[in-house]
Scaffold this active site. Structure first.
Site, short mmCIF file in Angstrom:
data_model
loop_
_atom_site.label_atom_id
_atom_site.label_comp_id
_atom_site.label_asym_id
_atom_site.label_seq_id
_atom_site.Cartn_x
_atom_site.Cartn_y
_atom_site.Cartn_z
N ASP A 1 12.07 58.98 33.68
CA ASP A 1 11.62 59.85 32.59
C ASP A 1 12.66 59.86 31.48
OD1 ASP A 1 13.64 62.03 33.17
OD2 ASP A 1 12.56 62.03 35.07
N GLU B 1 16.70 25.54 44.03
CA GLU B 1 16.46 26.93 43.59
C GLU B 1 17.62 27.44 42.73
OE1 GLU B 1 13.72 29.01 47.03
OE2 GLU B 1 15.77 28.44 47.58
#
Ligand code: GLA
Length: 641
Positions: A432, A512
């Protein structure tokens, strides 16, 4: 109960009001309107505060209440904003969820009766984000009227929408009534948390961009407000509680080799904590586990070429801790009642300043032990059994708890101004604007699965900018869902946030690792665009088969488009994604393919995606405006006219 507030005057002031002890939007260019009210009989003065931030079309609201009488008064209900729409057919959009599945969007017509969201858990919560939108029926991303209302507060709240007997709509946002009965002594003042309101006549996308601008410019503060955030690797999903100093240094070494800039040592470095049953409250470095002091460890990590970060959960206490053994009365719990546990822990009584002081000293002492660059501030359970040993009147506890949390955040962020702070609450349980005032980024969710994250980040984007959303690439099969997605897809999704990794690079193949180096180079090229650019949702991943979003530079000179195919089927047909926010009259070069498109074509006809080869495939397109082409276009247009 019989309050009779009467208007006594008003004032317009330059600058934006502050709210003592509470987070609030800041802006030097803003203006404040104060409307004064008084009830002579009861002895209450109320100031309605309005802040006007015209650069992002936002009005902020708060309320100041002062007891000017001779007796105590009790605030039983106090909201921050009330918005009345006198006519029209509207939908209400809310963002509901649960742990690891936060901020799903729900859109329902406003009907007679009250529709209520909120939290009485002491945090804004995973269940409903403190953000609501009222949108006229039929409002889309690009057309229609909509109002967004958000609370700049991280504790219990309530938001409601009601269609009344005359078909008028009232939206109210503010403090939760449950467990709230605030005793105000004579001469004391109380401030309601701030609500922020914005309006768009052109659909949801503009509303989001106004809110994003507000958060980036007027809510976030501190060194990292406008700065590049380091790419991090976090130890949590890499090793959970199972690490020692050597493992952390190895992780740092691996991270450095990939080009990652910051190593975060998550939960498990303090007290005797090897699982979640103990030690919260004992912020003493476990040198036995680490095999060295924190000073040495940070130095060893820095020597590998990366910064060092640490995890804390300051509001908590484990029953199995020295702090609890010494101060059981510092935990929030009802005397004589067996306390409800959440993740085997209790919540500290932050309504008691003595507790906040103690935790401040402990955490500050830890942060002074080494060259620490980042802190992840976690909060992993709700409040219940509301009772503070330090208070006679219990109706103040929930609100004063939040004041204590904000006080600690303020003191620590002031004392360590160079630190990057990241909020967290079981992932996105306290996502928030209140937290964003102190921590410019927040771990968006404990769910790191790329496909779930697309939807979580989509819902989050209605109010919050990408610069606030912690998003990491994790290992597969994913630890929360078991799903396998490609490294590319995970990278594309995590780039829609503050980027990082949540995995052990030692377990990656050399291919990777190479892919991660390329991914990091891509992220670095675009990080400012991602942090500062205007954000556009290009599809609804809850409804459509592709998820697509883009960031466009404020001057429209560049754009990054990301797409993930959410489903694939046999004999596929061409899929187009229509872009947004570009300069229609300019030409853009797509950097990977070398193809050139007009902005108009990309926005009106769309971009043809590669033919689907597999489910969850992801693509990224990077567009650069071709200046020469734009100039030529101008010449041609002038000739024609
Ligand atoms: C919470 C956080 C995680 C991790 C753990 C550690 O769940 O959201 O990211 O930090 O706590 O206990």
């Amino acid at each position: 109960m019989a309050l009779d507030l009467r208007y006594t005057g008003y004032q317009i002031q330059d600058g934006k009001y502050d709210l003592p002890g509470l987070p609030a939007a800041h802006s030097e260019a803003a203006q404040t309107l104060c409307i004064y009210l008084k009830d002579e009989r009861v002895g209450v003065e109320v100031t309605l505060l309005y802040g006007v931030l015209s650069d992002c079309d936002v009005i902020t609201r708060s309320v100041k209440v002062t007891n000017v009488g001779r007796n105590e008064i009790y605030l039983e209900k106090l909201s921050s904003a009330c918005l009345d729409l006198l006519y029209g057919d509207y939908d209400v959009l809310t963002f509901y969820g649960r742990h690891a599945m936060e901020r799903n969007m729900q859109r329902t017509p406003v009907t007679h009766g009250r529709q209520v969201i909120g939290s009485n858990r002491g945090t804004s919560g995973h269940q409903y984000n403190p953000y609501m939108i009222l949108a006229e029926h039929g409002t889309t991303e690009t057309a229609g009227a909509c109002y967004g209302v958000s609370l700049v507060y991280s504790g219990s709240f309530e938001g409601s929408v009601e269609l009344d007997q005359y078909d008028q709509i009232r939206l109210v946002m503010g403090l939760q009534e449950d467990f709230f009965s605030y005793q105000l002594k004579p001469e004391q003042t109380f401030y309601a948390p701030e609500a922020v309101l914005s309006y768009s006549a052109y659909g949801m996308e503009q509303l989001s961009n106004q809110m994003h601008h507000l958060v980036r410019e007027h809510i976030c503060r501190g060194k990292y407000k406008d700065q590049i955030r380091p790419v991090l690797v976090n130890s949590w999903e890499a090793c959970y509680f199972d690490f020692n100093g050597e493992a952390i240094v190895n992780l740092a070494e691996q991270a450095a080799a990939l080009g990652v800039e910051l190593l975060v040592m998550d939960d498990g470095w303090f007290g005797t904590r090897d699982d979640d049953n103990s030690s919260l409250g004992d912020w003493i470095v476990n040198e036995d586990k680490l095999g060295c002091s924190l000073t040495e460890l940070t130095k060893r990590v820095h020597d590998k070429g990366v910064q060092f970060g640490i995890w804390i959960e300051p509001e908590m206490v484990s029953e199995n801790s020295d702090l609890y053994r010494k101060h059981p009365e510092w935990a929030i719990q009802v005397p004589g009642k067996h306390p409800v546990h959440g993740r085997n822990q209790l919540v500290l009584d932050f309504a008691n300043p003595e507790v906040v002081d103690h935790i401040y000293e402990q955490i500050a002492a830890v942060l002074r032990q080494g060259d620490i660059n980042y802190v992840k501030w976690d909060m992993n359970r709700s409040l219940c059994d509301i009772y503070s040993d330090s208070m006679v009147w219990q109706g103040n506890v929930m609100y004063d708890y939040m004041l204590g949390v904000y006080d600690l955040l303020e003191r620590l962020t002031q004392a360590f101004p160079d630190m990057l702070w990241e909020g967290c609450s079981g992932g996105g349980g306290r996502f928030d604007m209140g937290m964003m005032y102190y921590t410019p980024q927040i771990w968006c969710s404990d769910n790191t699965d790329a496909v779930d994250r697309i939807r979580i980040q989509y819902g989050t984007s209605f109010a919050y900018p990408l610069s606030t959303m912690g998003a990491h690439v994790s290992a597969v099969p994913n630890h929360q869902t078991g799903r396998i997605t490609s490294l590319n897809t995970r990278g594309v999704v995590a780039m829609a946030g503050t980027f990082g990794y949540e995995m052990n690079p030692a377990l990656l193949s050399s291919e990777e690792k190479e892919e991660i180096r390329t991914m990091l180079a891509t992220y670095r090229r675009h990080q400012e665009l991602i942090r500062e650019g205007d954000y556009y949702r290009l599809s609804d991943p809850f409804q459509e088969e592709v998820a697509a979003w883009m960031s466009v530079a404020k001057d429209q000179s560049q754009a990054l488009v990301s797409v993930v195919r959410l489903s694939a089927e046999g004999n596929p047909f061409g899929t187009y994604v229509k872009l947004k926010g570009l300069d229609a009259e300019s030409f853009y070069l797509e950097e990977t393919t070398g193809h050139v498109y007009s902005g108009m074509t990309l926005m009106q006809a769309g971009l043809l995606l590669p033919m689907a080869a597999a489910e969850y495939e992801a693509y990224q397109f990077s567009f650069k405006k071709m200046k020469e082409a734009a100039d030529l276009y101008d010449v041609l247009r002038n000739k024609i006219s």
